[in-house]
Design a protein around this motif. Structure first.
Motif, mmCIF file in Angstrom:
data_model
loop_
_atom_site.group_PDB
_atom_site.id
_atom_site.type_symbol
_atom_site.label_atom_id
_atom_site.label_comp_id
_atom_site.label_asym_id
_atom_site.label_seq_id
_atom_site.Cartn_x
_atom_site.Cartn_y
_atom_site.Cartn_z
ATOM 1 N N HIS A 130 -2.956 1.850 5.217
ATOM 2 C CA HIS A 130 -1.966 0.805 5.490
ATOM 3 C C HIS A 130 -2.552 -0.535 5.068
ATOM 4 O O HIS A 130 -3.747 -0.636 4.783
ATOM 5 N N SER A 131 -1.694 -1.566 5.050
ATOM 6 C CA SER A 131 -2.060 -2.805 4.357
ATOM 7 C C SER A 131 -2.653 -3.891 5.248
ATOM 8 O O SER A 131 -2.620 -5.057 4.887
ATOM 9 N N HIS A 132 -3.202 -3.550 6.410
ATOM 10 C CA HIS A 132 -3.881 -4.573 7.210
ATOM 11 C C HIS A 132 -5.174 -5.001 6.517
ATOM 12 O O HIS A 132 -5.793 -4.213 5.791
ATOM 13 N N PRO A 133 -5.598 -6.268 6.760
ATOM 14 C CA PRO A 133 -6.759 -6.815 6.042
ATOM 15 C C PRO A 133 -8.056 -6.017 6.219
ATOM 16 O O PRO A 133 -8.919 -6.073 5.339
ATOM 17 N N ILE A 152 -4.656 2.344 -7.323
ATOM 18 C CA ILE A 152 -4.539 2.090 -5.880
ATOM 19 C C ILE A 152 -3.256 2.766 -5.402
ATOM 20 O O ILE A 152 -2.179 2.515 -5.936
ATOM 21 N N ARG A 153 -3.404 3.659 -4.423
ATOM 22 C CA ARG A 153 -2.250 4.451 -3.990
ATOM 23 C C ARG A 153 -1.939 4.173 -2.520
ATOM 24 O O ARG A 153 -2.833 4.205 -1.678
ATOM 25 N N MET A 154 -0.655 3.902 -2.258
ATOM 26 C CA MET A 154 -0.198 3.763 -0.864
ATOM 27 C C MET A 154 1.266 4.203 -0.805
ATOM 28 O O MET A 154 1.915 4.352 -1.848
ATOM 29 N N SER A 155 1.772 4.395 0.404
ATOM 30 C CA SER A 155 3.158 4.867 0.521
ATOM 31 C C SER A 155 4.099 3.755 0.052
ATOM 32 O O SER A 155 3.766 2.561 0.132
ATOM 33 N N SER A 156 5.278 4.149 -0.429
ATOM 34 C CA SER A 156 6.217 3.142 -0.946
ATOM 35 C C SER A 156 6.657 2.194 0.163
ATOM 36 O O SER A 156 6.784 0.987 -0.061
ATOM 37 N N ALA A 157 6.836 2.706 1.392
ATOM 38 C CA ALA A 157 7.239 1.824 2.504
ATOM 39 C C ALA A 157 6.149 0.794 2.797
ATOM 40 O O ALA A 157 6.429 -0.365 3.112
ATOM 41 N N GLU A 158 4.877 1.208 2.658
ATOM 42 C CA GLU A 158 3.781 0.288 2.946
ATOM 43 C C GLU A 158 3.681 -0.793 1.871
ATOM 44 O O GLU A 158 3.432 -1.969 2.172
ATOM 45 N N TRP A 159 3.892 -0.415 0.635
ATOM 46 C CA TRP A 159 3.810 -1.391 -0.468
ATOM 47 C C TRP A 159 4.919 -2.430 -0.319
ATOM 48 O O TRP A 159 4.684 -3.632 -0.478
ATOM 49 N N THR A 160 6.126 -1.991 0.057
ATOM 50 C CA THR A 160 7.245 -2.919 0.295
ATOM 51 C C THR A 160 6.881 -3.886 1.423
ATOM 52 O O THR A 160 7.084 -5.094 1.322
ATOM 53 N N PHE A 161 6.296 -3.336 2.496
ATOM 54 C CA PHE A 161 5.877 -4.136 3.658
ATOM 55 C C PHE A 161 4.793 -5.150 3.256
ATOM 56 O O PHE A 161 4.864 -6.335 3.599
ATOM 57 N N THR A 201 2.122 0.637 11.154
ATOM 58 C CA THR A 201 2.823 -0.229 10.195
ATOM 59 C C THR A 201 3.966 0.618 9.630
ATOM 60 O O THR A 201 3.965 1.842 9.805
ATOM 61 N N PRO A 202 4.926 0.008 8.911
ATOM 62 C CA PRO A 202 6.094 0.789 8.451
ATOM 63 C C PRO A 202 5.754 1.966 7.529
ATOM 64 O O PRO A 202 6.486 2.952 7.508
ATOM 65 N N GLY A 203 4.654 1.881 6.782
ATOM 66 C CA GLY A 203 4.346 2.978 5.857
ATOM 67 C C GLY A 203 2.975 3.578 6.087
ATOM 68 O O GLY A 203 2.349 4.105 5.162
#
Ligand SMILES: [Zn+2]
Length: 294
Positions: A130-133, A152-161, A201-203
């Motif tokens: 997830h995208s926390h610092p 760099i791979r992350m879920s689409s919901a997380e990238w939007t967030f 987080t959302p994703g």
């Protein structure tokens, strides 16, 4: 650590703690690594930082008293006025790939990688829970990609967030053209399948690493404290975006992990963050233990 990186790390922690409404202490960061095997794969736990938070009711035991949180800490034999969290990452070597799961806050991770014999250019894939610092902060170093050859791979919901978070704008700008997204449940690289874990987080996702009959599940920020998150998994956590969903996910995931005796990696549990969840009366306990090198 260069001054740019040091200030970046502190900024990231500051962002995290400002969002949480409290101040954090960041002791000196020591590099460390621990290598082990999952089937035929070499896996390495990597230390990035140590995070000491005051027991002020803002993160752990939200809606409970500082005294109640203190009682849980006291029963575990640790100081009652602070909660200490590790910040760690995981590395997996599979044929043709070097995969890093999360990147820490920009603390000692680079040195830990060097100690483990890994160069930044060796990393082919960075998987983000997830995208926390404290998970994406290490993606950028001195304004450039820290892992220049990695997808760099992350879920689409997380990238939007992440793209909506103005505090992440500097990181997003640098990583933007290197990100590939997936839907939770997708196999992201041959040895690793993503697992949706709702609420933090959302994703937010975990990652299951498998080789032969052996598996390791990186549960991301499903739990934060090896004590409070397991003794009181039903207590709301200030870090969680959707506290109700996170509580449900935490309890369901812990039950499942205890029942299946699944080997777990959790980035905020005491380094190296590898072990098992055990049922303990009406709650759970953390049993640390890294598989023996065969
Ligand atoms: Zn975290």
């Amino acid at each position: 650590m260069s001054s740019t990186r040091a200030s970046f790390a502190l900024t990231s922690f500051a962002a995290l703690t400002v969002a949480a409404g409290a101040s954090a202490q960041m002791p000196p960061q020591q590099p460390d690594f621990k290598a082990f095997r999952i089937g035929a794969l070499e896996v390495v736990a990597l230390h990035d930082a140590e995070f000491v938070r005051p027991n002020d009711g803002k993160i752990f035991g939200v809606s409970h008293t500082v005294g109640e949180v203190g009682d849980v800490l006291k029963a575990a034999g640790v100081p009652t006025d602070t909660v200490t969290l590790s910040v760690d990452a995981l590395l997996i070597k599979e044929p043709g790939r070097v995969i890093l799961v999360d990147t820490g806050v920009g603390g000692a991770l680079e040195k830990s990688l060097t100690q483990a014999g890994i160069k930044s250019e060796d990393v082919t894939d960075v998987l983000i829970t997830h995208s926390h610092p404290d998970h994406i902060g290490g993606l950028v170093r001195d304004g450039k990609l820290a892992f220049p050859k990695a997808t760099i791979r992350m879920s689409s919901a997380e990238w939007t967030f992440a793209k909506k978070d103005t505090q992440l704008a500097d990181i997003i700008k640098v990583i933007n053209s290197h990100v590939q997204t997936f839907k939770p449940g997708a196999k992201v690289v041959p040895a690793v399948v993503s697992v949706g874990l709702k609420g933090h987080t959302p994703g937010h996702v975990g990652y299951e690493i498998a080789s032969g009959k052996e598996t390791l599940l990186d549960i991301g920020d499903t739990v934060h404290s090896s004590i409070i998150s397991l003794v009181k998994p039903e207590w709301p956590v200030g870090f969680d975006n959707d506290q109700k969903a996170a509580e449900k996910n935490r309890i369901e995931t812990l039950k499942k992990l205890a029942k299946s005796d699944q080997l777990v990696f959790a980035p905020h549990l005491p380094f190296p963050g590898v072990g098992h969840i055990q049922a303990d009366g009406d709650h759970f306990k953390w049993v640390p233990g890294v598989p023996e090198m065969k």
